[in-house]
Design a protein around this motif. Structure first.
Motif, PDB file in Angstrom:
ATOM      1  N   ILE A 220       0.823  -1.201   0.000  1.00 29.35           N
ATOM      2  CA  ILE A 220       0.000   0.000   0.000  1.00 29.35           C
ATOM      3  C   ILE A 220       0.861   1.257   0.000  1.00 29.35           C
ATOM      4  N   LEU A 221       1.941   1.238   0.784  1.00 32.36           N
ATOM      5  CA  LEU A 221       2.795   2.423   0.889  1.00 32.36           C
ATOM      6  C   LEU A 221       3.594   2.662  -0.387  1.00 32.36           C
ATOM      7  N   GLY A 222       4.105   1.599  -0.974  1.00 35.94           N
ATOM      8  CA  GLY A 222       4.894   1.745  -2.196  1.00 35.94           C
ATOM      9  C   GLY A 222       6.077   2.688  -2.054  1.00 35.94           C
ATOM     10  N   GLY A 223       6.674   2.724  -0.865  1.00 35.66           N
ATOM     11  CA  GLY A 223       7.822   3.592  -0.649  1.00 35.66           C
ATOM     12  C   GLY A 223       7.482   4.933  -0.044  1.00 35.66           C
ATOM     13  N   GLY A 224       6.189   5.274   0.035  1.00 36.34           N
ATOM     14  CA  GLY A 224       5.777   6.534   0.632  1.00 36.34           C
ATOM     15  C   GLY A 224       5.383   6.355   2.084  1.00 36.34           C
ATOM     16  N   SER A 225       4.733   7.376   2.652  1.00 33.10           N
ATOM     17  CA  SER A 225       4.249   7.283   4.023  1.00 33.10           C
ATOM     18  C   SER A 225       2.756   6.998   3.997  1.00 33.10           C
ATOM     19  N   LEU A 226       2.246   6.432   5.095  1.00 32.09           N
ATOM     20  CA  LEU A 226       0.821   6.124   5.162  1.00 32.09           C
ATOM     21  C   LEU A 226      -0.007   7.402   5.113  1.00 32.09           C
ATOM     22  N   GLU A 227       0.494   8.452   5.731  1.00 38.24           N
ATOM     23  CA  GLU A 227      -0.236   9.723   5.699  1.00 38.24           C
ATOM     24  C   GLU A 227      -0.375  10.233   4.274  1.00 38.24           C
ATOM     25  N   ASP A 228       0.711  10.176   3.499  1.00 36.62           N
ATOM     26  CA  ASP A 228       0.658  10.649   2.119  1.00 36.62           C
ATOM     27  C   ASP A 228      -0.300   9.813   1.282  1.00 36.62           C
ATOM     28  N   VAL A 229      -0.224   8.493   1.439  1.00 32.12           N
ATOM     29  CA  VAL A 229      -1.100   7.603   0.675  1.00 32.12           C
ATOM     30  C   VAL A 229      -2.559   7.835   1.041  1.00 32.12           C
ATOM     31  N   PHE A 230      -2.821   7.985   2.327  1.00 33.34           N
ATOM     32  CA  PHE A 230      -4.189   8.179   2.792  1.00 33.34           C
ATOM     33  C   PHE A 230      -4.757   9.507   2.305  1.00 33.34           C
ATOM     34  N   MET A 231      -3.986  10.573   2.412  1.00 35.57           N
ATOM     35  CA  MET A 231      -4.471  11.875   1.971  1.00 35.57           C
ATOM     36  C   MET A 231      -4.703  11.901   0.465  1.00 35.57           C
ATOM     37  N   GLU A 232      -3.840  11.221  -0.269  1.00 36.58           N
ATOM     38  CA  GLU A 232      -4.025  11.131  -1.721  1.00 36.58           C
ATOM     39  C   GLU A 232      -5.310  10.379  -2.046  1.00 36.58           C
TER      40      GLU A 232
END
Length: 243
Positions: A220-232
């Motif tokens: 789910i993260l794909g190298g990013g943060s959970l906050e960034d993924v969730f907000m996107e």
């Protein structure tokens, strides 16, 4: 350990609820359930726990179907709501004995577990006091202990870290991991994304009653943060009319 298949629950006369939710949490896994307020998190948790009925779909816990054998299913479950309603006219130890009696926990086992968990949460000195005199955090700790006393195979928690001090939150995280390590599973809602990212093996995201994504944390993260993924995901206008 936990499977929901096309689970749908709408509150009478409204479009509020959950629609077509399918997800799986396997043995040994901790899964975070995240979404904005009113997205349907608590509704799903209550359906899984057998508190709410549902319009269609299926809930299976440890191979047992909730609809056909709710008592058998609930024997494997412990559910902690975001605001535990405890019997305040009981003392802490009386409440724990009451829960242990319901689940048929032996005197020897309950004594060991109460001692272990109450010591960990520094609640032992207050177990003889009436629950009516407990603070919110103390009630939360007592609810956690009561949930663990029968060694559930599926632990379901709704915003479990609200009201806990940092030390108690750390203890709870360790206990959640211990449930998974002995072959159980944990499914919990949270707004604390940093905790979810560090603690969990899986994550499920919900928006307007529909599942946006579900899978391993790394995928789910794909190298990013959970906050960034969730907000996107929340900002994705393509899902705004999906409910």
């Amino acid at each position: 350990m936990l499977t929901t298949e096309h689970l749908t629950k709408h509150y009478k006369g409204t479009e509020k609820g959950i629609t077509d939710i399918s997800l799986t949490v396997g043995s040994g896994e901790i899964c975070a359930f995240i979404g904005h307020n009113g997205a349907g998190k608590t509704t799903l948790l209550k359906c899984i726990s057998g508190i709410h009925g549902y319009d269609s779909g299926k809930v299976t816990v440890n191979g047992i179907d909730m609809a056909s054998d709710p008592i058998g299913c609930k024997r494997s479950i412990a559910y902690i709501p975001d605001d535990p309603q405890l019997y305040e006219y009981l003392t802490g130890i009386q409440y724990l004995d009451f829960i242990a009696d319901i689940f048929g926990v032996s005197s020897a086992d309950r004594s060991l577990r109460v001692r272990e968990y109450a010591d960990a949460f520094e609640l032992t000195p207050s177990l003889g006091d009436l629950i009516s005199g407990y603070s919110h955090g103390m009630k939360q700790k007592l609810a956690v202990i009561s949930a663990l006393i029968h060694e559930p195979q599926l632990l379901i928690l709704d915003e479990p870290f609200v009201g806990l001090d940092p030390k108690a939150a750390s203890v709870l995280k360790k206990l959640m991991r211990s449930v998974a390590e002995r072959g159980g599973a944990v499914f919990f809602s949270t707004h604390v994304l940093e905790v979810a990212e560090k603690l969990c093996d899986k994550v499920a995201m919900i928006k307007q009653g529909r599942l946006l994504a579900s899978g391993s944390m790394s995928d789910i993260l794909g190298g990013g943060s959970l906050e960034d993924v969730f907000m996107e995901a929340l900002d994705d206008k393509t899902d705004d009319n999906a409910h």
